[in-house]
Design a protein around this motif. Sequence first.
Motif, PDB file in Angstrom:
ATOM      1  N   ASN A   1       0.844  -1.198   0.000  1.00 33.48           N
ATOM      2  CA  ASN A   1       0.000   0.000   0.000  1.00 33.48           C
ATOM      3  C   ASN A   1       0.878   1.247   0.000  1.00 33.48           C
ATOM      4  OD1 ASN A   1       0.860  -0.080   2.641  1.00 33.48           O
ATOM      5  ND2 ASN A   1      -1.135   0.364   3.528  1.00 33.48           N
ATOM      6  N   SER A   2       2.161   1.052  -0.290  1.00 30.94           N
ATOM      7  CA  SER A   2       3.123   2.160  -0.318  1.00 30.94           C
ATOM      8  C   SER A   2       3.393   2.595  -1.749  1.00 30.94           C
ATOM      9  CB  SER A   2       4.428   1.721   0.341  1.00 30.94           C
ATOM     10  OG  SER A   2       4.976   0.621  -0.376  1.00 30.94           O
ATOM     11  N   PHE A   3       2.356   3.005  -2.440  1.00 32.69           N
ATOM     12  CA  PHE A   3       2.453   3.407  -3.844  1.00 32.69           C
ATOM     13  C   PHE A   3       2.102   4.882  -3.952  1.00 32.69           C
ATOM     14  CE2 PHE A   3      -0.135   4.195  -7.703  1.00 32.69           C
ATOM     15  CZ  PHE A   3       0.877   4.125  -8.636  1.00 32.69           C
ATOM     16  N   ALA A   4       2.839   5.621  -4.791  1.00 32.92           N
ATOM     17  CA  ALA A   4       2.532   7.035  -4.994  1.00 32.92           C
ATOM     18  C   ALA A   4       2.995   7.495  -6.370  1.00 32.92           C
ATOM     19  CB  ALA A   4       3.222   7.885  -3.923  1.00 32.92           C
ATOM     20  N   ALA A   5       2.324   8.519  -6.866  1.00 32.90           N
ATOM     21  CA  ALA A   5       2.769   9.196  -8.088  1.00 32.90           C
ATOM     22  C   ALA A   5       3.905  10.132  -7.721  1.00 32.90           C
ATOM     23  CB  ALA A   5       1.608   9.984  -8.694  1.00 32.90           C
ATOM     24  N   VAL A   6       4.884  10.274  -8.625  1.00 31.04           N
ATOM     25  CA  VAL A   6       6.017  11.162  -8.404  1.00 31.04           C
ATOM     26  C   VAL A   6       5.981  12.324  -9.389  1.00 31.04           C
ATOM     27  CG1 VAL A   6       8.546  11.343  -8.435  1.00 31.04           C
ATOM     28  CG2 VAL A   6       7.457   9.298  -7.509  1.00 31.04           C
ATOM     29  N   SER A   7       5.768  12.012 -10.677  1.00 30.92           N
ATOM     30  CA  SER A   7       5.901  13.023 -11.720  1.00 30.92           C
ATOM     31  C   SER A   7       5.043  12.634 -12.919  1.00 30.92           C
ATOM     32  CB  SER A   7       7.377  13.102 -12.134  1.00 30.92           C
ATOM     33  OG  SER A   7       7.559  13.863 -13.296  1.00 30.92           O
ATOM     34  N   LEU A   8       4.507  13.636 -13.606  1.00 28.67           N
ATOM     35  CA  LEU A   8       3.795  13.387 -14.857  1.00 28.67           C
ATOM     36  C   LEU A   8       4.722  13.469 -16.056  1.00 28.67           C
ATOM     37  CD1 LEU A   8       0.475  15.359 -14.256  1.00 28.67           C
ATOM     38  CD2 LEU A   8       0.865  12.886 -14.092  1.00 28.67           C
ATOM     39  N   GLU A   9       5.763  14.288 -15.962  1.00 30.67           N
ATOM     40  CA  GLU A   9       6.703  14.451 -17.067  1.00 30.67           C
ATOM     41  C   GLU A   9       8.125  14.462 -16.532  1.00 30.67           C
ATOM     42  OE1 GLU A   9       8.020  14.290 -20.612  1.00 30.67           O
ATOM     43  OE2 GLU A   9       5.871  14.260 -20.313  1.00 30.67           O
ATOM     44  N   PRO A  10       8.844  13.391 -16.585  1.00 32.61           N
ATOM     45  CA  PRO A  10       8.433  12.101 -17.145  1.00 32.61           C
ATOM     46  C   PRO A  10       7.467  11.389 -16.193  1.00 32.61           C
ATOM     47  CG  PRO A  10      10.589  11.860 -16.141  1.00 32.61           C
ATOM     48  CD  PRO A  10      10.222  13.326 -16.040  1.00 32.61           C
ATOM     49  N   PRO A  11       6.732  10.405 -16.692  1.00 31.57           N
ATOM     50  CA  PRO A  11       5.766   9.700 -15.851  1.00 31.57           C
ATOM     51  C   PRO A  11       6.469   8.743 -14.877  1.00 31.57           C
ATOM     52  CG  PRO A  11       5.783   8.753 -18.047  1.00 31.57           C
ATOM     53  CD  PRO A  11       6.703   9.943 -18.079  1.00 31.57           C
ATOM     54  N   LEU A  12       6.541   9.142 -13.607  1.00 35.09           N
ATOM     55  CA  LEU A  12       7.229   8.351 -12.595  1.00 35.09           C
ATOM     56  C   LEU A  12       6.295   8.017 -11.446  1.00 35.09           C
ATOM     57  CD1 LEU A  12      10.573  10.409 -12.307  1.00 35.09           C
ATOM     58  CD2 LEU A  12      10.190   8.311 -13.631  1.00 35.09           C
ATOM     59  N   VAL A  13       6.438   6.802 -10.925  1.00 36.45           N
ATOM     60  CA  VAL A  13       5.718   6.351  -9.737  1.00 36.45           C
ATOM     61  C   VAL A  13       6.736   5.729  -8.784  1.00 36.45           C
ATOM     62  CG1 VAL A  13       3.531   5.983 -10.960  1.00 36.45           C
ATOM     63  CG2 VAL A  13       5.166   4.091 -10.755  1.00 36.45           C
TER      64      VAL A  13
END
Length: 156
Positions: free
Chosen positions: A35-47
């Motif tokens: 459950n330790s998931f997160a978005a980091v960046s849209l450009e570039p697309p990083l999670v």
Amino acid sequence: MDGRELRNALGRFATGVCLITTTTRDQLPIAMTVNSFAAVSLEPPLVLWSLQNNSEVYQEYAAARYFNVNVLCSTQQSLSNDYARKGDHAIRPEHFSLGKYGAPVIRGALVTFECEMDATHAGGDHLIIVGQVRNMTHRPTGKPLLFYSGGYGEIH
């Protein structure tokens, strides 16, 4: 600081539940519940997601070139339980198909982010794994499987 108290306090933050999937060096498909998931960046697309340093599948995930983040839907609680157990990470064939980059895609997941390893960072007792999203698939309907205060929940 009391570890149990901290864990309980962190548990007050509602999260989605994901299966992180990859293949071993021997091309065996594996999964683990996180459950330790997160978005980091849209450009570039990083999670990102976090891997416990003492996980029995640490080497497989830390060395994986490709992995998938499969966001589970509310009807997939049994999958979450199946792959949350220590020593039981081999994925049963009926639970997946192979994605574009060879990592398992969980059937029926709300979203699957197919990722290529971008970076890792030491983070206390975890390894923070950052992946660049190379492909994604998603369902237009369905509710997420949620985890809150030590148990599963749903959006009503």
